[in-house]
Design a protein around this motif. Structure first.
Motif, PDB file in Angstrom:
ATOM      1  N   PHE A   2       0.892  -1.280  -0.039  1.00  0.00           N
ATOM      2  CA  PHE A   2       0.110   0.129  -0.096  1.00  0.00           C
ATOM      3  C   PHE A   2       0.923   1.376   0.003  1.00  0.00           C
ATOM      4  CE2 PHE A   2      -2.625  -3.347   1.979  1.00  0.00           C
ATOM      5  CZ  PHE A   2      -3.659  -3.138   1.365  1.00  0.00           C
ATOM      6  N   SER A   3       0.397   2.226  -0.569  1.00  0.00           N
ATOM      7  CA  SER A   3       1.308   3.555  -0.461  1.00  0.00           C
ATOM      8  C   SER A   3       0.429   4.515   0.479  1.00  0.00           C
ATOM      9  CB  SER A   3       0.955   4.260  -1.881  1.00  0.00           C
ATOM     10  OG  SER A   3       1.633   3.470  -2.885  1.00  0.00           O
ATOM     11  N   HIS A   5       0.427   7.944   2.920  1.00  0.00           N
ATOM     12  CA  HIS A   5       1.189   9.326   3.033  1.00  0.00           C
ATOM     13  C   HIS A   5       2.252   9.415   4.089  1.00  0.00           C
ATOM     14  CE1 HIS A   5       1.423  13.614   4.208  1.00  0.00           C
ATOM     15  NE2 HIS A   5       0.592  13.920   3.047  1.00  0.00           N
ATOM     16  N   PRO A   6       3.160  10.218   3.784  1.00  0.00           N
ATOM     17  CA  PRO A   6       4.423  10.061   4.552  1.00  0.00           C
ATOM     18  C   PRO A   6       4.031  10.156   5.963  1.00  0.00           C
ATOM     19  CG  PRO A   6       5.110  11.099   2.417  1.00  0.00           C
ATOM     20  CD  PRO A   6       3.538  11.047   2.582  1.00  0.00           C
ATOM     21  N   ASP A   7       3.043  11.026   6.349  1.00  0.00           N
ATOM     22  CA  ASP A   7       2.892  11.500   7.639  1.00  0.00           C
ATOM     23  C   ASP A   7       2.438  10.369   8.579  1.00  0.00           C
ATOM     24  OD1 ASP A   7       3.695  14.132   7.250  1.00  0.00           O
ATOM     25  OD2 ASP A   7       1.772  15.037   7.066  1.00  0.00           O
ATOM     26  N   VAL A   8       1.582   9.502   7.655  1.00  0.00           N
ATOM     27  CA  VAL A   8       1.132   8.365   8.284  1.00  0.00           C
ATOM     28  C   VAL A   8       1.936   7.282   8.625  1.00  0.00           C
ATOM     29  CG1 VAL A   8      -0.474   6.477   7.905  1.00  0.00           C
ATOM     30  CG2 VAL A   8      -1.419   8.896   6.972  1.00  0.00           C
ATOM     31  N   LEU A   9       2.851   7.265   7.673  1.00  0.00           N
ATOM     32  CA  LEU A   9       4.346   6.188   7.700  1.00  0.00           C
ATOM     33  C   LEU A   9       4.960   6.611   8.998  1.00  0.00           C
ATOM     34  CD1 LEU A   9       5.336   5.614   4.102  1.00  0.00           C
ATOM     35  CD2 LEU A   9       4.074   4.083   5.494  1.00  0.00           C
ATOM     36  N   ALA A  10       5.079   7.879   8.968  1.00  0.00           N
ATOM     37  CA  ALA A  10       5.824   8.409  10.317  1.00  0.00           C
ATOM     38  C   ALA A  10       5.352   8.187  11.699  1.00  0.00           C
ATOM     39  CB  ALA A  10       6.169   9.806  10.227  1.00  0.00           C
ATOM     40  N   ALA A  11       3.889   8.424  11.709  1.00  0.00           N
ATOM     41  CA  ALA A  11       3.204   8.245  13.019  1.00  0.00           C
ATOM     42  C   ALA A  11       2.998   6.418  13.135  1.00  0.00           C
ATOM     43  CB  ALA A  11       1.851   8.562  12.634  1.00  0.00           C
TER      44      ALA A  11
END
Length: 80
Positions: A2-3, A5-11
């Protein structure tokens, strides 16, 4: 894959690092299970709302309640 959002990945990284879940996959799975459960709940609510405005269903419910009214009263009398 899945792709996100970078903010979601960081969280997700931060939550996993803080011990919220043993792995990113575990946290994502837990979140998806929770979301899917909520979607099923919302679908059931929509079905109940639809049924609540269905005259044939309401008539059936009324007839069933009337058929069991005396049996329910008898059982309630034994419990009291």
């Amino acid at each position: 894959t899945f792709s996100l959002h970078p903010d979601v990945l960081a969280a997700l990284d931060e939550a996993t690092a803080s011990g919220a879940a043993p792995s990113k996959n575990a946290l994502v799975e837990r979140a998806l299970v929770k979301e899917l459960k909520e979607l099923r709940r919302q679908a059931r609510q929509a079905e109940w709302r639809e049924g609540a405005s269905d005259p044939l269903l309401l008539k059936d419910v009324s007839e069933i309640e009337a058929a069991f009214r005396s049996a329910d009263a008898e059982t309630a009398g034994r419990m009291g």
